[in-house]
Design a protein around this motif. Sequence first.
Motif, PDB file in Angstrom:
ATOM      1  N   ARG A   1     -81.271  92.766 -40.325  1.00  0.00           N
ATOM      2  CA  ARG A   1     -82.331  92.203 -41.171  1.00  0.00           C
ATOM      3  C   ARG A   1     -82.927  90.956 -40.530  1.00  0.00           C
ATOM      4  NH1 ARG A   1     -78.857  93.829 -45.417  1.00  0.00           N
ATOM      5  NH2 ARG A   1     -77.970  91.734 -45.640  1.00  0.00           N
ATOM      6  N   VAL A   2     -82.097  90.164 -39.849  1.00  0.00           N
ATOM      7  CA  VAL A   2     -82.616  88.982 -39.149  1.00  0.00           C
ATOM      8  C   VAL A   2     -83.524  89.407 -38.002  1.00  0.00           C
ATOM      9  CG1 VAL A   2     -81.972  87.008 -37.716  1.00  0.00           C
ATOM     10  CG2 VAL A   2     -80.680  87.511 -39.804  1.00  0.00           C
ATOM     11  N   LEU A   3     -83.094  90.422 -37.250  1.00  0.00           N
ATOM     12  CA  LEU A   3     -83.902  90.902 -36.120  1.00  0.00           C
ATOM     13  C   LEU A   3     -85.241  91.450 -36.577  1.00  0.00           C
ATOM     14  CD1 LEU A   3     -81.182  92.726 -33.981  1.00  0.00           C
ATOM     15  CD2 LEU A   3     -82.394  90.635 -33.380  1.00  0.00           C
ATOM     16  N   ASN A   4     -85.269  92.028 -37.773  1.00  0.00           N
ATOM     17  CA  ASN A   4     -86.499  92.627 -38.286  1.00  0.00           C
ATOM     18  C   ASN A   4     -87.262  91.694 -39.219  1.00  0.00           C
ATOM     19  OD1 ASN A   4     -86.617  95.596 -37.334  1.00  0.00           O
ATOM     20  ND2 ASN A   4     -84.493  95.358 -37.989  1.00  0.00           N
ATOM     21  N   HIS A   5     -86.854  90.395 -39.210  1.00  0.00           N
ATOM     22  CA  HIS A   5     -87.572  89.347 -39.965  1.00  0.00           C
ATOM     23  C   HIS A   5     -87.642  89.639 -41.468  1.00  0.00           C
ATOM     24  CE1 HIS A   5     -88.789  87.905 -36.003  1.00  0.00           C
ATOM     25  NE2 HIS A   5     -89.239  89.109 -35.731  1.00  0.00           N
ATOM     26  N   LYS A   6     -86.570  90.209 -41.999  1.00  0.00           N
ATOM     27  CA  LYS A   6     -86.511  90.456 -43.440  1.00  0.00           C
ATOM     28  C   LYS A   6     -86.257  89.137 -44.173  1.00  0.00           C
ATOM     29  CE  LYS A   6     -86.900  94.947 -43.015  1.00  0.00           C
ATOM     30  NZ  LYS A   6     -88.103  95.666 -43.470  1.00  0.00           N
ATOM     31  N   PRO A   7     -86.872  88.948 -45.336  1.00  0.00           N
ATOM     32  CA  PRO A   7     -86.744  87.662 -46.042  1.00  0.00           C
ATOM     33  C   PRO A   7     -85.436  87.495 -46.813  1.00  0.00           C
ATOM     34  CG  PRO A   7     -88.173  89.146 -47.276  1.00  0.00           C
ATOM     35  CD  PRO A   7     -87.829  89.859 -46.009  1.00  0.00           C
ATOM     36  N   ASP A   8     -84.713  88.607 -47.057  1.00  0.00           N
ATOM     37  CA  ASP A   8     -83.547  88.557 -47.937  1.00  0.00           C
ATOM     38  C   ASP A   8     -82.269  88.169 -47.195  1.00  0.00           C
ATOM     39  OD1 ASP A   8     -83.639  90.897 -46.512  1.00  0.00           O
ATOM     40  OD2 ASP A   8     -82.777  92.132 -48.115  1.00  0.00           O
ATOM     41  N   VAL A   9     -82.319  87.124 -46.375  1.00  0.00           N
ATOM     42  CA  VAL A   9     -81.140  86.604 -45.674  1.00  0.00           C
ATOM     43  C   VAL A   9     -81.059  85.104 -45.933  1.00  0.00           C
ATOM     44  CG1 VAL A   9     -79.995  86.296 -43.450  1.00  0.00           C
ATOM     45  CG2 VAL A   9     -81.327  88.380 -43.877  1.00  0.00           C
TER      46      VAL A   9
END
Length: 377
Positions: free
Chosen positions: A19-27
Motif C-alpha cells: 500500500r505504501v508503494l502504491n501511495h494508498k492513503p490508508d497507512v
Amino acid sequence: MTISDIARLAGVSKATVSRVLNHKPDVDPVTRERILRIMEEHNFVPSVAASGLAAGKGHLIGVLVPALTWPLIPDIMRGIAEVVEETSYELVLYSIKTSNHERDRSDVINRILANRLIAGLLAIFPGQSARYLPALQRQGLPVVLLDDQGLPPEQLPWITADNRAGAYAATRHLIELGHRRIAHIQGPLKYQVSRERFQGYCDALQDYGLPLDPSLILQGDFMPPGGRACACQFFAMPERSRPTAIFAASDLTAYGVMGAAEEFGLRIPEDVSLVGFDDISSSGHMRPPLTTVRQPLTEMGRCALELLLSLLETPDRPGAALLRASPLLARFAGSPQSQSQTAMTATIESAEPVRLRLATTLVVRATTAPPPCYARL
C-alpha cells in the motif's frame, strides 16, 4: 531486497508495504515513514514487472526495434516517449538480431511469450520477424506494427507513411524543374516500401508522358555504399545518356550518390539534381542540404503508441471506434474520401484492423535545380 524483506524489517505485513508503494492513503503516517526510511537505507527498488503481474495487469509496454543505431529510430522513439510519459506505463526495448537465421529472428518473440512481462508490443520495422507477431496476438498480447518493411500480417494494426505519394511528389518536382532523364535508385525489392516508392516514381513519369527507361533504374540497399555503387554506374554513362537527376529511395542512399558525384567531379545540383527520402536529422546539414521527402516519424511514433494504448484499454472495440477513443487518433476516424477533401494528414486503408497511412512532405533544399543546358536542347 524484496517486499517480504522490507515488511520483516519494518514489522508490518507485505500488504502494508504494497500500500505504501502504491501511495494508498490508508497507512499510518508513522508506519509509512518507517517503511520509506528502511527502503532508502537498503536501496530498495520495487519491480515494476512483478507488481504488475501481482495485480494481474502489466505496466510495461514492449518496443521491438531492429537496432537503436538506425537513423529513423530516434525520431520515432521521441514520439513514443512523448505519449508514454503521460501514462503509468514504462518501456522495455527488444532488439531484433541482424542475422538471417529464422531461429534467431524468432528468439525474441519466444522470449516475449515466455517472460509475460509486457502488456502490449509496438513493433518498429520488424521485417521478416513480422511473420511471428500474430502468435503474440493469438496469445492475447495486443500488437501494433509501425512502418513494416514487408507486407504486414493482415490481422495486425499497422501505421506507416504514404510512400507512394511521397515518391510521386519527389519525381514530379524534378519533372517540373525540366528534367527528363530521371534515374531511380530503389531499395531492396523484398520490402514493400521499396516497391511503393518505385510505383510513385513510375506514376509521375506516366502522368507527365515520360517513358520508363530501364537503364535509369538500379536496385540499392538503402545504405550509402549501395547508393554510391549505383550512382557510379549512372555517372559512367556518356554525358548525353546519363541522368540529369536521381531520386534515391532513402537519404542514406542519397549520401552515397553525393560521394560518387564528388568522385566523378560532378556538382550537385549544377550537373545532377538529387532527391532523397526520409528527411533524417542529418539531411538538412549536408553540403549542399538535401532535398528529400519527409516521413512524419515522430507523429508515427505517437500515433502507434496511442493506438496500442487504445487496444489495451478497450481490446474488443471495433477499429473505427478505437481511432475515435484517442484525441490524437480521432482526426483519422473519417472516411478516406472526406480526408482527401479536407487535407487530413492520414488515410485509412481499413478499419478492421486499423491501417493508417500518414502523409509525407516534400522538403525542397539545395540539391535540386533545372537540368544542365545541354539537356534542355
